[in-house]
Scaffold this motif. Structure first.
Motif, PDB file in Angstrom:
ATOM      1  N   ARG A 171       0.774  -1.553   0.298  1.00 13.67           N
ATOM      2  CA  ARG A 171      -0.135   0.049   0.146  1.00 13.67           C
ATOM      3  C   ARG A 171       1.103   1.346   0.038  1.00 13.67           C
ATOM      4  O   ARG A 171       1.577   1.763   0.765  1.00 13.67           O
ATOM      5  CB  ARG A 171      -0.887   0.169   1.146  1.00 13.67           C
ATOM      6  N   SER A 172       0.297   2.787  -0.988  1.00 13.39           N
ATOM      7  CA  SER A 172       1.460   3.393  -1.039  1.00 13.39           C
ATOM      8  C   SER A 172       1.337   3.965   0.624  1.00 13.39           C
ATOM      9  O   SER A 172       1.873   5.345   0.950  1.00 13.39           O
ATOM     10  CB  SER A 172       0.323   4.393  -2.122  1.00 13.39           C
ATOM     11  N   GLN A 173       0.036   4.162   1.197  1.00 16.19           N
ATOM     12  CA  GLN A 173      -0.246   4.742   2.386  1.00 16.19           C
ATOM     13  C   GLN A 173      -0.713   3.224   3.227  1.00 16.19           C
ATOM     14  O   GLN A 173      -1.508   2.578   3.280  1.00 16.19           O
ATOM     15  CB  GLN A 173      -0.938   5.554   2.567  1.00 16.19           C
ATOM     16  N   TYR A 174       0.183   3.654   4.734  1.00 10.07           N
ATOM     17  CA  TYR A 174       0.005   2.672   5.810  1.00 10.07           C
ATOM     18  C   TYR A 174      -1.359   2.186   6.893  1.00 10.07           C
ATOM     19  O   TYR A 174      -1.545   1.946   7.959  1.00 10.07           O
ATOM     20  CB  TYR A 174       1.360   2.280   5.778  1.00 10.07           C
ATOM     21  N   THR A 175      -2.495   3.625   6.454  1.00  4.07           N
ATOM     22  CA  THR A 175      -3.208   4.245   7.802  1.00  4.07           C
ATOM     23  C   THR A 175      -4.571   4.078   6.869  1.00  4.07           C
ATOM     24  O   THR A 175      -4.849   4.344   5.757  1.00  4.07           O
ATOM     25  CB  THR A 175      -3.378   5.528   8.571  1.00  4.07           C
ATOM     26  N   PHE A 176      -5.244   3.275   7.410  1.00  7.41           N
ATOM     27  CA  PHE A 176      -6.803   3.055   6.347  1.00  7.41           C
ATOM     28  C   PHE A 176      -7.581   4.664   6.414  1.00  7.41           C
ATOM     29  O   PHE A 176      -7.372   5.725   8.228  1.00  7.41           O
ATOM     30  CB  PHE A 176      -7.867   2.703   7.207  1.00  7.41           C
ATOM     31  N   SER A 177      -8.443   4.803   5.096  1.00  4.07           N
ATOM     32  CA  SER A 177      -8.955   5.935   5.278  1.00  4.07           C
ATOM     33  C   SER A 177     -10.500   5.973   5.540  1.00  4.07           C
ATOM     34  O   SER A 177     -10.859   4.948   5.543  1.00  4.07           O
ATOM     35  CB  SER A 177      -8.779   7.114   4.163  1.00  4.07           C
ATOM     36  N   LYS A 178     -11.185   7.366   6.654  1.00 11.32           N
ATOM     37  CA  LYS A 178     -12.698   6.135   6.827  1.00 11.32           C
ATOM     38  C   LYS A 178     -13.737   6.267   6.584  1.00 11.32           C
ATOM     39  O   LYS A 178     -13.729   6.989   4.446  1.00 11.32           O
ATOM     40  CB  LYS A 178     -12.638   7.625   7.342  1.00 11.32           C
ATOM     41  N   GLY A 179     -14.131   5.051   6.173  1.00  9.79           N
ATOM     42  CA  GLY A 179     -14.389   4.812   4.829  1.00  9.79           C
ATOM     43  C   GLY A 179     -14.550   4.470   3.765  1.00  9.79           C
ATOM     44  O   GLY A 179     -15.133   3.671   2.690  1.00  9.79           O
ATOM     45  N   GLU A 180     -13.478   3.745   3.989  1.00 12.35           N
ATOM     46  CA  GLU A 180     -12.733   3.642   2.410  1.00 12.35           C
ATOM     47  C   GLU A 180     -12.935   1.960   2.506  1.00 12.35           C
ATOM     48  O   GLU A 180     -13.096   1.157   3.652  1.00 12.35           O
ATOM     49  CB  GLU A 180     -11.267   3.356   2.942  1.00 12.35           C
ATOM     50  N   ARG A 181     -12.692   1.154   1.250  1.00  9.29           N
ATOM     51  CA  ARG A 181     -13.980   0.146   1.177  1.00  9.29           C
ATOM     52  C   ARG A 181     -12.492  -0.597   0.499  1.00  9.29           C
ATOM     53  O   ARG A 181     -11.741  -0.554   0.097  1.00  9.29           O
ATOM     54  CB  ARG A 181     -14.864  -0.027   0.330  1.00  9.29           C
ATOM     55  N   ILE A 182     -12.433  -2.039   1.419  1.00 13.14           N
ATOM     56  CA  ILE A 182     -10.691  -2.940   1.393  1.00 13.14           C
ATOM     57  C   ILE A 182     -11.863  -3.890   1.028  1.00 13.14           C
ATOM     58  O   ILE A 182     -12.203  -4.007   1.721  1.00 13.14           O
ATOM     59  CB  ILE A 182     -10.001  -2.465   2.305  1.00 13.14           C
ATOM     60  N   GLN A 183     -10.652  -5.043   0.250  1.00 15.79           N
ATOM     61  CA  GLN A 183     -10.599  -6.192   0.106  1.00 15.79           C
ATOM     62  C   GLN A 183      -9.753  -7.333  -0.400  1.00 15.79           C
ATOM     63  O   GLN A 183      -9.012  -6.870  -1.490  1.00 15.79           O
ATOM     64  CB  GLN A 183     -12.322  -6.636  -0.610  1.00 15.79           C
ATOM     65  N   ASP A 184      -9.074  -7.897   0.390  1.00 14.45           N
ATOM     66  CA  ASP A 184      -8.480  -8.743   0.223  1.00 14.45           C
ATOM     67  C   ASP A 184      -8.796  -9.900  -0.567  1.00 14.45           C
ATOM     68  O   ASP A 184      -9.846 -10.309  -0.589  1.00 14.45           O
ATOM     69  CB  ASP A 184      -7.696  -9.593   1.888  1.00 14.45           C
ATOM     70  N   ILE A 185      -8.030 -10.383  -1.351  1.00 15.13           N
ATOM     71  CA  ILE A 185      -7.519 -11.030  -2.332  1.00 15.13           C
ATOM     72  C   ILE A 185      -7.150 -12.251  -1.873  1.00 15.13           C
ATOM     73  O   ILE A 185      -5.925 -12.274  -0.944  1.00 15.13           O
ATOM     74  CB  ILE A 185      -6.943 -11.320  -4.083  1.00 15.13           C
ATOM     75  N   LEU A 186      -8.011 -13.839  -1.182  1.00 14.99           N
ATOM     76  CA  LEU A 186      -7.555 -15.013  -0.422  1.00 14.99           C
ATOM     77  C   LEU A 186      -6.344 -15.774  -1.754  1.00 14.99           C
ATOM     78  O   LEU A 186      -6.533 -15.799  -2.807  1.00 14.99           O
ATOM     79  CB  LEU A 186      -8.503 -15.870  -0.741  1.00 14.99           C
ATOM     80  N   ALA A 187      -5.919 -16.715  -0.813  1.00 16.76           N
ATOM     81  CA  ALA A 187      -5.016 -17.751  -1.758  1.00 16.76           C
ATOM     82  C   ALA A 187      -6.263 -18.577  -2.635  1.00 16.76           C
ATOM     83  O   ALA A 187      -7.564 -18.942  -2.481  1.00 16.76           O
ATOM     84  CB  ALA A 187      -4.615 -18.923  -0.697  1.00 16.76           C
TER      85      ALA A 187
END
Length: 624
Positions: A367-383
């Motif tokens: 990640r280019s920034q290492y803190t979350f932003s309020k309301g940001e939607r994130i999703q990890d890609i699993l194995a």
């Protein structure tokens, strides 16, 4: 020394003797395994009665524990009902609450009686287990002997293969070729001899494979083997030219198979450890070596490059050309290529790739920034390139936790200020049936409801066990978008452990503080939209939706709260962790078949972590 200890010693001695034995043939070792396997089968059968008795006691103990869990749930429900009646007495002192007090007392007595029965049954079960354990030790020793013999068997198989493959044989071969019109006679003779040697080597190698004791296994992997043929001696027995310019040659050759021991392990599909300590001379001097190889490839060689990454919806550039997002498979010429993988919000990954064979690359984007932003939607890609849960970032902050409005229960008090110093991600919905099914398919996990006495349901004001109910069949119609239910806290933690490993991120169940902070979304009312439940705002008992008192609703069927989360009110109770609870397990949020007053943001109910019902599910949290 008792009978079991004597037997254990005998097995141990037999095992050590087998391991020390050396230079046994495959047939010798197979015979030893057969004898020991017969002993093992006979000894194993003698355990059945004792194991069956222990299993019977364990089942009885399990039923008692299920009853204890159920009794505890009844006690909790009776306590809640009694507390609610006490609250009503404040406004109506004439109200008779003795029935609910008596019901609570009965529930406490029942719970204690079941706990005492558990203690007695547990002691019986443990005594039986000790006897079984001693016999199991002897059984395991015998099994270890068999496994040691299997190790010897694999070594003997390699010895046999090495001897069979590296045999010598005299071969007579005749070959006829047509000389080219521009070819000198000397060159035609040389070419004829070379082709005759290749013909003999191919014929010999085929016969070697056909003559192996494990020819079927070896033939499966022949194309992957580097085995070759050595020409130890060759001489021309006869040669002549025909009138049409053809050259005929007859040769006598002495050939030998050339298989290194490490390649033998590959041919039989065995671990390399059976081959690494071989001391024989594999580099003997030979006159000529002719290796039988597959057809030569074209000079313009194409290889397959597979690119994967740890993020979703990225873009791959190869030599400056966009090839779309991962997972990507593309055919490229051999040689050097520039590879770049980019995604907004992440540092791009750039590297040079040299293709001399097909290969797979796993690219890790930071990640280019290492803190979350309020309301940001994130999703990890699993194995396996499986999308993880959709997460919403909840900002750091402080809030007042508990019964702020003063209409709650004693276990919601006192109101305390909680300070959450770090933002975190939380699944925007409860974990769905589909998401849980992906986990089960990936791990073959079996829930406690499937292994034990099913799943509880709420009937006539009491939790009752239904043996045939589990997360696949909770007792009402559901689809893949409904929240998964009939899962215990242990089941939920198993899911969390899997998704943490599959994503290489830190997932966990929400703590009570994090859950209430996210559910309140900055509000101090009983529900995120206000103090009254109104109608059709959530799926809870008597809350006016089409699912009320019928079943769970598909996730995200109602409005989001101000943090962007769905279903923090009703639908299913959600497992959370709590340092305040004796069992560390508390459910929050209410459910489709519980009253609106129990779906308030501060309502909490402590349950045993093994309890499961068709009104309890969970959601997950991810750290930064």
């Amino acid at each position: 020394m008792n009978r079991i200890a004597q037997f254990t010693l005998i097995i141990a001695l037999a095992f050590s003797q087998n391991i020390l034995a050396a230079d046994l043939s495959v047939a010798d070792v197979e015979n030893k395994i057969s004898v020991k396997q017969s002993e093992y089968d006979n000894y194993n059968s003698s355990l059945e009665a004792q194991i069956a008795n222990a299993a019977s006691l364990e089942r009885e103990l399990g039923e008692l524990r299920q009853n204890a869990t159920l009794a505890d749930a009844d006690r909790q429900s009776a306590l809640i009902e009694m507390n609610l009646k006490y609250e009503q007495v404040i406004d109506d002192p004439e109200l008779d609450i003795s029935p609910v007090i008596a019901a609570y007392a009965r529930a406490v007595r029942t719970h204690k009686a079941v706990k005492d029965a558990i203690t007695d049954k547990y002691n019986q079960w443990q005594g039986e287990l000790q006897d079984v354990e001693q016999m199991q030790i002897s059984k395991h020793s015998l099994l270890n002997t068999i496994e040691g013999l299997k190790e010897q068997l694999n070594s003997a198989r390699i010895d046999r293969l090495y001897q069979e493959f590296n045999r010598q044989e005299a071969i007579v071969v005749s070959h006829n070729i047509a000389c080219d019109k521009d070819e000198t006679l000397a060159k035609c003779i040389t070419r004829g001899k070379s082709l005759a040697k290749q013909k003999a080597s191919k014929r010999f190698l085929d016969s070697v494979y056909e003559g192996l004791s494990e020819s079927v296994e070896a033939e499966k992997r022949r194309q992957l083997s580097d085995a070759s043929v050595q020409v130890l001696r060759s001489e021309v027995a006869d040669s002549n030219f025909s009138g049409q310019g053809n050259f005929n040659v007859k040769m006598n050759l002495e050939l030998q198979g050339n298989l290194k021991r490490s390649e033998g392990c590959e041919l039989l599909g065995l671990d390399r450890r059976y081959c690494v300590n071989f001391k024989a001379n594999e580099n003997s001097q030979v006159t000529t070596s002719v290796k039988v190889s597959p057809m030569a490839t074209d000079e313009s060689v194409m290889y397959e490059l597979t690119v994967r990454s740890n993020v979703f919806d990225d873009e791959v550039f190869i030599d400056g050309v966009s090839y779309g997002s991962t997972k990507l498979q593309v055919m490229l010429p051999s040689g050097e290529h520039d590879l770049e993988v980019v995604k907004r919000g992440f540092e791009p990954s750039r590297q040079k790739v040299i293709l001399s064979e097909s290969k797979t690359l796993k690219v890790e984007l930071d990640r280019s920034q290492y803190t979350f932003s309020k309301g940001e939607r994130i999703q990890d890609i699993l194995a396996g390139d499986i999308p993880g849960p959709d997460l919403i970032v909840i900002p750091a902050g402080s809030f007042r936790m508990g019964d702020i409005t003063g209409v709650g229960l004693d276990n919601e008090r006192p109101v305390q200020t909680q300070d959450l110093k770090h933002s975190f991600g939380i699944s925007e919905t409860e974990i769905s049936v589909k998401a849980f099914e992906i986990f089960v398919n990936a791990t073959s996990y079996v829930t406690e409801a499937e292994k034990l006495k099913g799943c509880a349901a709420y009937e006539d004001g009491k939790a009752v066990w239904k043996d045939d109910r589990n997360w696949r069949a909770p007792g009402f119609a559901q689809n893949e978008n409904n929240p998964v239910v009939c899962v215990s806290m242990h089941d939920a933690k198993a899911y969390v452990d899997w998704i943490s490993q599959a994503s290489n991120q830190a997932y966990k169940l929400p703590s009570e503080a994090r859950w209430e902070y996210a559910a309140r979304a900055g509000k101090e009312t009983d529900y995120w939209w206000g103090d009254g439940i109104s109608t059709d705002n959530a799926n809870c008992g008597w809350c006016g939706s089409q699912w009320s008192n019928v079943s769970t609703a598909p996730v995200a069927s109602f409005e989001r709260n101000d943090f962007g989360l769905f279903d923090t009110v009703g639908n299913v109770w959600e497992w959370t962790t709590s340092k305040q609870a004796e069992s560390n397990s508390v459910v929050r949020g209410g459910a489709w078949n519980f009253a609106p007053s129990l779906a308030r943001v501060s309502t909490r109910m402590e349950l045993d972590s093994s309890f499961r019902s068709n009104y309890i599910g969970f959601r997950v949290v991810r750290e930064q």
